[in-house]
Design an enzyme around this catalytic site. Structure first.
Site, mmCIF file in Angstrom:
data_model
loop_
_atom_site.group_PDB
_atom_site.id
_atom_site.type_symbol
_atom_site.label_atom_id
_atom_site.label_comp_id
_atom_site.label_asym_id
_atom_site.label_seq_id
_atom_site.Cartn_x
_atom_site.Cartn_y
_atom_site.Cartn_z
ATOM 1 C CD GLU A 1 34.207 44.838 45.088
ATOM 2 O OE1 GLU A 1 35.406 44.659 45.382
ATOM 3 O OE2 GLU A 1 33.333 43.976 45.267
ATOM 4 N NE ARG B 1 37.195 36.274 49.185
ATOM 5 C CZ ARG B 1 37.455 35.287 48.324
ATOM 6 N NH1 ARG B 1 38.541 34.536 48.486
ATOM 7 N NH2 ARG B 1 36.655 35.035 47.330
ATOM 8 C CD GLU C 1 40.980 39.442 45.666
ATOM 9 O OE1 GLU C 1 40.486 40.117 46.560
ATOM 10 O OE2 GLU C 1 40.376 38.537 45.065
#
Ligand SMILES: Cc1cc2nc3c(=O)[nH]c(=O)nc-3n(C[C@H](O)[C@H](O)[C@H](O)COP(=O)(O)OP(=O)(O)OC[C@H]3O[C@@H](n4cnc5c(N)ncnc54)[C@H](O)[C@@H]3O)c2cc1C
Ligand code: FES
Ligand code: FES
Length: 1226
Positions: free
Chosen positions: A710, A788, A1169
């Site tokens: 990423e 998160r 995910e």
């Protein structure tokens, strides 16, 4: 030297390089040769990355290209894996196909267990293995249920996702024939730049050569020498290859045992021993059976097919699997030199030091005699490794006992251990008494004293290894006892206790790049000297910070450099790079660059960072309700801590970039394995000092990403781009596996400290948590990951009062980054930790406590988002029922009562996963649709394909939107010059946002076509397109989408971080071996809400793949560092991801029905995910089983179990007599 793989990569790019060390099987090919001894043609698999090119003389190699292709005809082994959805990113697929193909060449009608065995040396990081086994099950003759652990029958999803009746049949008569000209052998000699390879054909020639070159290495399988040369930089100028010498391959059955030529491969030894066991009386084959048990867990078939028995002995590895068997059995070794032969016994004097033996340099090991056992003699071998299949041992042993004739009195005992000293050793203090509990205790006491390890012993795990020596003896004791009890005339004192056991872009670029890395954690660079590198043949140039034409500053938070300048802040920091004509030359030259440093004191662990208050600011908080009051109102308050280790992405394709300078205005084209084209383009442009419009980044597909590509690919990409810019020629680099693991970071390790207040009925009232993550040496995405984690600290539970803080620790590890779940799994794992502790404390069943705390529809989360369309309770009930939870729980309780050393555990765990990027502006996507005059459609969107099936789903969306078959739509690649400013393919939202953008573009085209369709309603798609073109109507459209209304403020705890949530529940059952810490995944049931699935086969593949990756995270994969922060686990040899044998024996995945999701394209839901965390059910099932073992020792309180639950942690937690004995004697 010199492996086969670089040769194959010239033109044949089917065979993949995943690790270069024999550990992943991506490079599997079939080797065929004429065996003059057996007078037949033999086919076997081998790893091309280790197979010496010189050993191919008169050998045929079949690669995946040789068996079939999409242009003419796919071989059934290729067709079936594809049609059964057994390929996602596809990087492992050629290797798996070749393992299957070779099996079919040798056994056209294999049994299911043959198929499972054939894959012992192949890894896949995407699929979770189930679909591969299901697809290939169609080749198997009816599979029997095996009795032993590994070979128990697998029950999995019904194969309804494919129709096997449509598979083309296997026709063995159509396979290519072996070229007859390869049947002859004669001595050959190859001379390379640095190495000479001589392949003698007679023993005399070999012995004479060894006398002439006493330091020459003998190479048969090259599985040891190849690794030494490749990874340890060893150079052996003369290699002697004895594989074709008759005496070195002979097998003789003598009066006392079986004698094997030292060059016999392990597979051939296995075959001979198996036959002997079947034919001889069982008392004679005790040693053979133990050797077979060791061979069963010895590497994978690709290694066993080439590695020699002599090679295993002469490597003299302290963790060799066979040496303890040979030593305890007193096997005889015959050595030969110009002076003649001598025979020695493998005993405690044979190994003289670490990797040293009594064999003289001019001697060759000719043969090995493994003896028959006698009546009254018993033999066992045990091995404990991180992973059961294809892994080297932590501790291994061979154990022999001989009883005085007709009695149970011990005459002789030999216990040989590997993994407890620099050599294989023999326990010298032994007991000669009756085989009873007193002997057990005496022997354990002696062993505990003798098998001592200093606390700083290499390999660590001191307590675990010492306990294993006792556990193994105990197992041996019981095995022998059981055997004796069958012979009542001997065992009058019948004592019995119930015990059971358990890129590529295939371009021929001219130049290759290799990075010069640092191996210091933190230091000041004093000097860099590349003069020695210049003398390596093919050297072109060395690039470093001073060659960067633009800015050397890079990274998401502008806190990194392209090349380290003055200070190095982690091991693996790139200081420079060498460009050379071949990959091998660039590798050698890069290693010849000399760097001088001044060392500084590193910060490695979270604890050290907390002590030094080394944090990357800001520190985030979420607060809700009144925590203090909540604690006051609670019946109990518990405090605790849990550590969750990091995880390596282990995508099968390592980071790679090809940079092609265009020679005009700073233009450059980059072919990159990346999930993030935009940042790759931006960072490259900045480093080169050109505007972004000169840089085109193109991605066809990746061999796996999982978040690792990423942002971290930009480190390599910018280096390669700078090099290509400097010399004006195309440059390519694919990182070696060890470099990739060193440089590119992984999942953040987390430490959670919690205080939880709850009522007697288990209802949670108040929670205070602090999360600390190890961010490494730069910010990268660490804040997003921490956000998160904090947003998932509730998992799926309603907690009225919450106070939480998240600290990102700045350390001197290479920067940690995104990884499937992005902090969510760590956040939820700690929630499940306190949940399991509080259930214990309340004395209530954990499933009841979890259920009473589950959210309800309309509840507000701790970040004040209202839960709408809350299907989790439905998933919960369905999972409880489909897993038959309550009935099985009773059976488990019964089982645990009956068994002392084997325990079962079960756990059901929910998950709620928020969907959206937590950085609001990333929730946007673009698409471009071109329709050509023949009606075919070229679709491009902002997402990249890494095996998750995104392109397939996007084609489905376009097909449904345009109302045309999928066969008319094609996606060629993702590129910055078609769809600009793409968000990374991440956060599970790519199908949602790109799907909407694709839909939007298609609607624009449809709108333009509307008048034409109305004037010709019966016309075809092709007619309308032709008319549109002739009427000058644009047949190209862009599409765009952004998720509405997302955005959250941590300060005020207001706003909406997520568009919606994905839900799921898993129930897992495990069985642990309390003596060794081994565990087996017995069964898992998953129920997942994926909305109205766009493609059930892809979604199930994602669920299974994520779940198995999670099994790795929570039970197997452990990154180990030196105290200075040097990563030890740098390849599949040391770092164990789940293999075929690690998936649950029974694995059922179902999708929740009738749950359309109004918030995403065609009512679907994100799936990439969310399921990963469900594997926590395996971890907590293990903890449940450990509780049962501890109860047998009278310990009932909650205990700390960190993740991953490795054999070491499981064994040490199962406190018993043996663990206590080791602790007392320490
Ligand atoms: C992926 C992988 C997994 C592995 N798993 C295991 C495992 O589970 N258990 C385990 O024990 N090992 C394991 N190994 C180690 C290795 O495979 C074995 O030690 C193997 O038996 C070595 O045999 P070889 O023929 O490949 O040796 P080579 O690499 O060809 O040679 C090894 C050494 O032996 C010497 N030698 C070989 N033959 C003779 C001879 N006749 N006389 C004198 N010297 C000789 C060579 O000079 C050299 O020093 C693994 C290796 C790899 C790469
Ligand atoms: S690349 Fe050869 S085994 Fe991994
Ligand atoms: S499909 Fe197996 S590694 Fe990707």
């Amino acid at each position: 030297m010199f492996s086969l793989i670089p040769v194959l990569s010239v033109g044949l790019c089917g065979t993949k390089l995943g690790c270069g060390e024999g550990g992943c099987g991506a490079c599997t090919v079939m080797i065929s040769k004429y065996d003059p001894f057996q007078k037949k043609i033999l086919h076997h698999t081998a790893n091309a990355c280790l197979f010496p090119i010189c050993a191919l003389h008169h050998v045929a190699v079949t690669t995946v290209e040789g068996i079939g292709n999409t242009k003419s005809r796919l071989h059934p082994a290729q067709e079936r894996i594809a049609k059964s959805h057994g390929s996602q990113c596809g990087f492992c697929t050629p290797g798996i196909v070749m393992s299957m193909y070779t099996l079919l060449r040798n056994k056209p009608k294999p049994k299911m267990e043959d198929i499972e065995d054939a894959f012992q040396g192949n890894l896949c990081r995407c699929t979770g293995y189930r679909p591969i086994l299901e697809g290939y099950r169609t080749f198997a003759v009816v599979s029997g249920f095996r009795q032993c652990l590994k070979h128990s029958g697998r029950t999995m999803m019904p194969s309804s996702l494919f129709d096997s009746s449509k598979f083309q049949p296997l026709d063995p008569t159509q396979e290519p024939i072996f070229p007859p000209e390869l049947m002859e052998q004669k001595q050959v000699c190859f001379k390379g730049e640095r190495v000479m390879w001589i392949q003698p054909t007679t023993l005399q020639e070999l012995v004479a050569l060894k006398s002439q070159y006493p330091n020459a290495k003998l190479v048969v399988g090259n599985t040891e020498v190849g690794i030494e040369m490749r990874l340890k930089n060893m150079l052996y100028p003369v290699i002697l290859a004895p594989a074709w010498i008759p005496e070195m391959n002979a097998v003789q059955h003598t009066e006392t045992g079986v004698t094997f030529g030292a060059a016999c491969t392990l597979s051939s030894v296995e075959e001979v021993l198996r036959k002997a066991v079947a034919e001889l009386p069982s008392y004679k084959t005790e040693i053979f059976q133990a050797a077979l048990e060791q061979l069963r867990w010895f590497a994978g078939p690709q290694i066993r097919n080439v590695a020699a028995l002599g090679g295993n002995i002469m490597t003299a590895s302290p963790i060799s699997d066979l040496n303890p068997v040979l030593m305890a059995s007193g096997s005889k070794l015959t050595l030969i030199s110009m002076e003649g032969k001598r025979t020695v016994t493998m005993d405690e004097k044979f190994f003289t030091g670490y990797r040293k033996t009594i064999v003289k340099p001019e001697e060759v090991l000719l043969s090995v005699e493994i003896p028959y056992s006698k009546e009254g003699e018993y033999f066992s071998a045990f091995k404990q490794a991180y992973r059961r299949e294809d892994d080297i041992a932590i501790v291994t042993c061979g154990m022999r006992v001989l009883f005085q004739h007709g009695t149970s009195r011990v005459q002789e005992v030999k216990l040989s251990y590997g993994g407890m000293a620099p050599t294989t050793i023999l326990a010298l203090k032994t007991c000669q008494e009756d085989w009873n509990e007193k002997l057990l205790q005496d022997a354990c006491r002696l062993l505990a004293g003798e098998m001592d390890l200093s606390p700083s012993a290499p390999g660590g795990m001191v307590e675990f290894r010492r306990t294993l020596t006792l556990s193994f003896f105990f197992k041996f004791y019981l095995t022998v006892l059981q055997k004796l009890s069958h012979n009542e005339s001997i065992l009058s004192l019948a004592y019995y206790q119930s015990v059971q056991y358990f890129l590529e872009v295939a371009v021929h670029v001219l130049l290759h790049l290799h990075c010069t890395l640092t191996f210091q954690t933190i230091c000041v660079i004093l000097s860099v000297d590349a003069s020695e590198a210049q003398s390596v043949p093919g050297f072109v140039c060395f690039v470093s910070a001073k060659d960067v034409p633009g800015s050397n500053i890079t990274g998401i938070a502008n806190d990194e450099t392209v090349f380290a300048e003055d200070v190095v802040t982690c091991v693996g920091h790139i200081i420079g790079a060498v460009i050379a004509d071949t990959q091998e030359h660039s590798r050698r030259a890069a290693k010849a660059v000399k760097i001088k440093y001044e060392e500084l004191k590193p910060i490695v662990t979270i604890q050290e960072a907390i002590e030094k208050q080394s944090f990357i600011k800001p520190i985030k908080r979420i607060k809700k309700g009144d925590v203090k009051k909540g604690f006051e109102e609670s019946d109990h308050v518990l405090e605790g801590e849990m550590y969750i280790g990091g995880q390596e992405h282990f995508y099968l394709e390592t980071h790679c970039t090809l940079a092609v300078p265009k020679g005009e205005d700073g233009e450059m084209e980059l072919f990159v394995s990346t999930q993030n084209l935009m940042k790759t383009q931006e960072f490259t442009a900045r480093a080169l000092g050109v505007p972004s419009n000169r840089i085109v980044v193109r991605v066809k597909r990746m061999g796996g990403g999982f978040g690792g590509k990423e942002t971290r690919n930009t480190i390599l990409t910018t280096v390669v781009a700078v090099a290509a810019f400097k010399i004006g020629r195309p440059v390519r680099c694919m990182l070696d596996r060890d470099e990739d693991m060193l440089i590119s970071g992984g999942r953040h390790p987390f430490l959670g400290r919690y205080k939880v207040g709850f009522m007697k009925n288990g209802k949670v009232k108040s929670l205070e948590v602090s999360y600390y993550s190890n961010g490494g040496n730069s910010a990268d995405l660490s804040h997003g990951v921490m956000d998160r984690a904090l947003l998932h600290l509730d998992n799926s539970y309603n907690i009225p009062n919450v106070s939480s803080m998240g600290f990102v620790c700045k350390t001197n590890l290479s920067s940690n980054t995104a990884f499937r779940g992005f902090g969510g799994p760590q956040g939820m794992m700690i929630a499940e930790c306190w949940m399991s502790d509080l259930a214990r404390k309340c004395g209530l069943p954990p499933e009841e406590v979890r259920k009473i705390n589950l959210y309800h529809e309309g509840d507000l989360t701790h970040f004040n988002q209202k839960l709408e369309g809350f299907t989790l309770r439905r998933c919960w009930d369905e999972c409880l029922s489909s897993s038959n939870y309550h009935a099985r729980k009773k059976l488990i309780e019964e089982f645990n009562k009956q068994n002392r050393w084997k325990k079962r555990g079960m756990c059901i765990i929910p998950t709620k996963f928020g969907i959206s990027f937590t950085v609001p502006f990333l929730n946007q996507a673009g698409a471009l649709v071109h329709v050509y005059t023949d009606g075919s459609v070229l679709l491009t969107h902002g997402g990249t394909e890494m095996g998750q099936g995104l392109h397939t789903k996007m084609i489905q969306v376009a097909s449904r939107s345009l109302g045309i078959p999928t066969s008319k739509i094609y996606i060629s690649e993702t590129s910055t010059n078609t769809v600009p400013n793409t968000s990374p393919t991440a956060a599970s939202v790519s199908a949602d946002i790109n799907g909407m953008a694709v839909h939007n573009a298609c609607q624009t085209i449809l709108k333009r076509l509307e008048p034409i369709k109305q004037s010709n309603p019966k016309g075809s798609w092709e007619d309308w397109i032709k008319t549109a073109y002739e009427n000058c109507i644009s047949l190209s459209a862009t599409g765009f989408y952004r998720i509405p209304d997302v955005g959250y403020n941590f300060e005020t705890n207001e706003g909406k971080p997520f568009h919606y949530f994905s839900y799921g529940v898993a129930c897992s059952e495990v069985e642990i071996d309390c003596l060794t810490g081994d565990h087996k995944n017995v069964r898992t049931d998953v129920v997942m809400d994926v909305g109205t699935s766009l493609n059930p086969a892809i979604d199930i593949g994602q669920i299974e793949g994520a779940f198995v990756q999670g099994i790795g995270l929570f039970t197997m994969e452990e990154l180990r560092y030196s105290p200075e922060g040097n990563l030890y686990t740098r390849g599949p040899g040391m770092y164990k991801i789940p293999a075929f044998g690690d998936i649950p024996t029974e694995f059922y995945v179902s999708l929740l029905r009738d749950c359309p999701n109004s918030k995403a394209i065609y009512s679907s839901k994100a799936v990439g995910e969310p399921p990963l965390f469900l594997s926590a059910s395996v971890f907590y099932a293990i903890k449940d089983a450990i509780y049962s073992a501890r109860e047998d020792s009278g310990v009932t309180e909650p205990f700390r179990l960190d993740s991953p639950a490795t054999p070491e942690r499981i064994r040490n937690a199962c406190v018993d007599t043996f663990t206590k004995m080791v602790t007392v004697l320490s």
